[in-house]
Write an enzyme that holds these catalytic residues in place. Structure first.
Site, PDB file in Angstrom:
ATOM      1  CD  GLU A 196     -17.104  50.751  46.742  1.00  0.00           C
ATOM      2  OE1 GLU A 196     -15.916  50.790  46.354  1.00  0.00           O
ATOM      3  OE2 GLU A 196     -17.474  50.082  47.722  1.00  0.00           O
ATOM      4  N   GLY A 252     -10.386  66.474  45.358  1.00  0.00           N
ATOM      5  CA  GLY A 252      -8.995  66.919  45.347  1.00  0.00           C
ATOM      6  C   GLY A 252      -8.175  66.221  44.280  1.00  0.00           C
TER       7      GLY A 252
END
Length: 139
Positions: A64, A109
């Site tokens: 992460e 995106g």
């Protein structure tokens, strides 16, 4: 061609890790390529589980940390990326040494990003594969 919208040096990247869990686990960014971020974490008493092997949660922290850092380099100015979902498949145990994670984009995106992070031991054997989904939000 680089996917990054922001650039930082390795020194700047590692300075960002100060006063975080990355500092406690000695996670270091070691390379920022055109489309990936790589980092290392020691496998020692800080990252072991009770059986003396790399704790799966420590692998997830590495995944992460690298994926989130990379996502924020790849997002437009005025936006930040925050974790939405993470999963990890623990494939091989590691008892000692250094593991290296490499975060690569699967999708970048306007509203979401998906990153794959492969973590390998010192012999380049895959120890963990993780997928991190990030939400892109206004800063």
């Amino acid at each position: 061609m680089s996917i990054w919208k922001h650039t930082v040096s390795l020194d700047e990247a590692n300075a960002m890790m100060a006063n975080t869990i990355c500092e406690i686990l000695d996670i270091k960014v070691i390379d920022i390529g055109a489309d990936y971020v790589a980092g290392t974490m020691p496998v020692d008493k800080r990252t072991h589980q009770p059986f003396g092997i790399l704790h799966g949660g420590a692998s997830v922290v590495l995944a992460e940390s690298l994926g989130s850092f990379a996502a924020n380099l790849a997002c437009e100015s005025g936006f930040v990326c925050v974790g939405l979902d993470i999963n990890a498949n623990h494939i091989r145990s590691v008892r000692s040494g250094l593991v290296t994670g490499v975060a690569k984009a699967v999708h970048v995106g306007r509203r979401t990003q998906v990153w794959e992070i492969r973590i390998a031991d010192g012999d380049d054997n895959t120890a963990c594969v993780s997928r991190l989904t990030m939400a892109v939000i206004e800063a």
